[in-house]
Design an enzyme around this catalytic site. Structure first.
Site, PDB file in Angstrom:
ATOM      1  N   LYS A  67     -94.550  94.035-110.377  1.00  0.00           N
ATOM      2  CA  LYS A  67     -93.304  94.324-109.666  1.00  0.00           C
ATOM      3  C   LYS A  67     -92.336  93.167-109.827  1.00  0.00           C
ATOM      4  O   LYS A  67     -92.710  92.003-109.659  1.00  0.00           O
ATOM      5  CB  LYS A  67     -93.601  94.517-108.165  1.00  0.00           C
ATOM      6  CG  LYS A  67     -92.395  94.920-107.352  1.00  0.00           C
ATOM      7  CD  LYS A  67     -92.164  96.409-107.393  1.00  0.00           C
ATOM      8  CE  LYS A  67     -90.805  96.814-106.849  1.00  0.00           C
ATOM      9  NZ  LYS A  67     -89.706  96.628-107.822  1.00  0.00           N
ATOM     10  N   LYS A  91     -95.039  85.820-104.570  1.00  0.00           N
ATOM     11  CA  LYS A  91     -94.194  86.365-103.498  1.00  0.00           C
ATOM     12  C   LYS A  91     -94.848  87.581-102.837  1.00  0.00           C
ATOM     13  O   LYS A  91     -94.913  87.681-101.614  1.00  0.00           O
ATOM     14  CB  LYS A  91     -92.859  86.768-104.130  1.00  0.00           C
ATOM     15  CG  LYS A  91     -91.739  87.018-103.169  1.00  0.00           C
ATOM     16  CD  LYS A  91     -90.490  87.465-103.921  1.00  0.00           C
ATOM     17  CE  LYS A  91     -89.953  86.394-104.869  1.00  0.00           C
ATOM     18  NZ  LYS A  91     -88.684  86.812-105.514  1.00  0.00           N
ATOM     19  N   LYS A 103     -91.481  90.505-114.403  1.00  0.00           N
ATOM     20  CA  LYS A 103     -90.035  90.231-114.430  1.00  0.00           C
ATOM     21  C   LYS A 103     -89.504  90.610-115.793  1.00  0.00           C
ATOM     22  O   LYS A 103     -90.228  90.572-116.781  1.00  0.00           O
ATOM     23  CB  LYS A 103     -89.771  88.739-114.196  1.00  0.00           C
ATOM     24  CG  LYS A 103     -88.370  88.442-113.719  1.00  0.00           C
ATOM     25  CD  LYS A 103     -88.254  88.631-112.225  1.00  0.00           C
ATOM     26  CE  LYS A 103     -86.917  88.265-111.681  1.00  0.00           C
ATOM     27  NZ  LYS A 103     -86.976  88.105-110.224  1.00  0.00           N
ATOM     28  N   THR A 187     -83.118  91.314 -99.054  1.00  0.00           N
ATOM     29  CA  THR A 187     -83.458  89.938 -99.421  1.00  0.00           C
ATOM     30  C   THR A 187     -82.939  88.985 -98.347  1.00  0.00           C
ATOM     31  O   THR A 187     -83.657  88.102 -97.862  1.00  0.00           O
ATOM     32  CB  THR A 187     -82.842  89.591-100.795  1.00  0.00           C
ATOM     33  OG1 THR A 187     -83.284  90.575-101.731  1.00  0.00           O
ATOM     34  CG2 THR A 187     -83.234  88.209-101.267  1.00  0.00           C
ATOM     35  N   ASN A 218     -75.318  89.788-104.433  1.00  0.00           N
ATOM     36  CA  ASN A 218     -75.918  90.650-103.420  1.00  0.00           C
ATOM     37  C   ASN A 218     -76.514  89.835-102.267  1.00  0.00           C
ATOM     38  O   ASN A 218     -76.166  90.048-101.097  1.00  0.00           O
ATOM     39  CB  ASN A 218     -76.991  91.536-104.072  1.00  0.00           C
ATOM     40  CG  ASN A 218     -77.624  92.471-103.074  1.00  0.00           C
ATOM     41  OD1 ASN A 218     -76.927  93.215-102.394  1.00  0.00           O
ATOM     42  ND2 ASN A 218     -78.918  92.402-102.935  1.00  0.00           N
ATOM     43  N   SER A 350     -88.457  96.996-101.478  1.00  0.00           N
ATOM     44  CA  SER A 350     -88.740  97.708-102.731  1.00  0.00           C
ATOM     45  C   SER A 350     -90.072  98.449-102.623  1.00  0.00           C
ATOM     46  O   SER A 350     -90.210  99.583-103.087  1.00  0.00           O
ATOM     47  CB  SER A 350     -88.822  96.718-103.897  1.00  0.00           C
ATOM     48  OG  SER A 350     -87.552  96.464-104.430  1.00  0.00           O
TER      49      SER A 350
HETATM   50  N1  GLU Z   1     -85.334  90.499-107.938  1.00  0.00           N
HETATM   51  C1  GLU Z   1     -85.836  90.426-106.611  1.00  0.00           C
HETATM   52  C2  GLU Z   1     -86.752  89.232-106.469  1.00  0.00           C
HETATM   53  O1  GLU Z   1     -86.686  88.293-107.232  1.00  0.00           O
HETATM   54  C3  GLU Z   1     -86.443  91.725-106.137  1.00  0.00           C
HETATM   55  C4  GLU Z   1     -87.646  92.199-106.878  1.00  0.00           C
HETATM   56  C5  GLU Z   1     -88.101  93.594-106.507  1.00  0.00           C
HETATM   57  O2  GLU Z   1     -87.594  94.187-105.574  1.00  0.00           O
HETATM   58  O3  GLU Z   1     -89.005  94.072-107.203  1.00  0.00           O
HETATM   59  O4  GLU Z   1     -87.509  89.147-105.545  1.00  0.00           O
END
Ligand code: GLU
Length: 416
Positions: A67, A91, A103, A187, A218, A350
């Site tokens: 993810k 995370k 990623k 976030t 954002n 998410s």
């Molecule tokens: N890009 C965001 C992060 O770095 C969200 C990632 C997601 O929702 O999968 O946490």
């Protein structure tokens, strides 16, 4: 200078040493499971074909499907995407959701593309990575310079390729395309839930607290709105084109509207007000109590860490403080709420979006918040307990919290 991924490995190793983690587990976590590099030809508006380069890194899926977001930026490179993917593994484990880490990125300045070119690029990316992604495999999301519209093109392209009713292939979609309530602000909201706990414990009064926010995408813009609603005084904001610092405070709602109109917060100084324009580098050294880093990585480094005036730093961006700066700031007694905890609200909602897509049953905003808050508060309490136990930094504690969970999975399941 060491690469971003080397920095991530340093963080993993530091925490591993404190918790006395088995070497084999460190070895596994030091290598992404799979890496994909793709070429993305796009017919530009001029008629010529231009080929962009893209990546998807799947770091670890022991806890669940890979993810993590996809960023569009001219500075993207493989080492960066590897670091960001590893941080996603950590995370998700910090907040204890059943997802792994991945990623993606494309080397491009999306601000130089027309809407049509951007759509073509996005669809091409999905064509190239489609075999590796899916609600049960790997679920991309927005990141730097990507948004709900881009997610809508992605889900549309994925379905056109024959994956019917698989809306959960990406998250961060618009509501009308299967998105979740609360995702856009998640976030920042997650960071606020953690900050609320700290503020309550330290007896900080929001009305007397000055905040500077670097980055007004954002995360940064929602943070400005949420913190002003709580009474904090937002004194400085910036985006990629520059910043503005107003001693007497900034009206966040006006600022969001002004950025929409003029393209940059640096164009938004009101005539006659006590505001000064500044660069991004200058902004983070301004006087404030809380510094929110919501732009890119490596913003606070060995050369400017000493000039930071804030008592608390909230990392809404990924990796905004280098390991050297981290040491300097910790020695100065600055409290850093680390990225893998502070910005984990985004991936948590998410996860909710993915669950709602699979159930085909959608929650209210209130229900999303009722579920997000306890996850963030528990994650914070767990990290804080570890920090007190080991007398380490909050970042080290967050890594220990994450790696303890990953260790348990690996010991139970194995990792082959
Ligand atoms: N890009 C965001 C992060 O770095 C969200 C990632 C997601 O929702 O999968 O946490």
């Amino acid at each position: 200078m060491s690469s971003l991924f080397e920095n991530t490995l340093k963080q993993i190793n530091e925490a591993a040493e404190i918790m006395n983690l088995d070497k084999d587990i460190i070895t596994i976590l030091s290598h992404p499971k799979r890496i994909l590099q793709v070429s993305l030809p796009v017919r530009m508006d001029t008629g010529e074909i231009k080929v962009f380069e893209g990546f998807r890194v799947q770091h670890n899926d022991l806890a669940g499907p890979f993810k993590g977001g996809i960023r569009y930026h001219q500075q993207v490179d493989m080492e960066e995407v590897k670091a960001l993917a590893a941080w996603m593994t950590m995370k998700c484990a910090v907040v204890g959701i059943p997802l792994g880490g991945g990623k993606g990125g494309i080397i491009v300045n999306p601000k130089e593309l027309s809407k049509r070119e951007l759509e073509q690029l996005t669809r091409r990316y999905i064509d190239r990575v489609q075999a590796l992604i899916g609600p049960n495999k790997d679920v991309p999301a927005p990141d730097v310079n990507t948004n709900a519209q881009i997610m809508a093109w992605m889900v549309d392209e994925y379905m056109k390729l024959g994956n019917l009713n698989k809306k959960g292939v990406v998250t961060g979609k618009p509501l009308e395309c299967g998105g979740s309530e609360g995702r856009a602000s998640a976030t920042s909201q997650g960071g606020v839930y953690v900050l609320d706990e700290i503020v309550a414990e330290k007896g900080i009064k929001p009305e007397e607290t000055k905040v500077v926010i670097q980055g007004f995408g954002n995360a940064g813009s929602h943070m400005a709105r949420l913190l002003s609603e709580k009474g904090y005084k937002i004194c400085g904001v910036s985006d990629s084109r520059g910043g503005i610092y107003c001693e007497e405070g900034i009206d966040s709602i006006n600022m969001i509207a002004c950025k929409r109109d003029k393209g940059s917060v640096s164009e938004c100084a009101e005539a006659g007000s006590k505001c000064e324009r500044c660069t991004n580098e200058e902004l983070i050294e301004k006087k404030c109590d809380i510094l929110v880093l919501a732009a890119l990585e490596n913003q606070v480094h060995a050369d400017n860490a000493d000039n930071i005036k804030a008592d608390i730093i909230i990392e809404l961006a990924n990796g905004p403080v280098t390991p050297e700066a981290d040491r300097i700031l910790n020695n100065k007694g600055v409290m850093i709420i680390p990225d893998i905890l502070a910005n984990a609200g985004g991936v948590t909602v998410s996860y909710f979006e993915l669950v709602q897509n699979e159930m085909q049953y959608y929650w209210t905003e209130e229900k999303v918040q009722r579920r997000l808050k306890p996850i963030m508060v528990k994650a914070w309490q767990r990290v804080y307990e570890i920090q007190k136990k080991h007398k380490c930094t909050l970042r080290q504690a967050a890594f220990i919290s994450a790696m303890t969970r990953l260790k348990t999975i690996m010991e139970t399941r194995g990792f082959e």
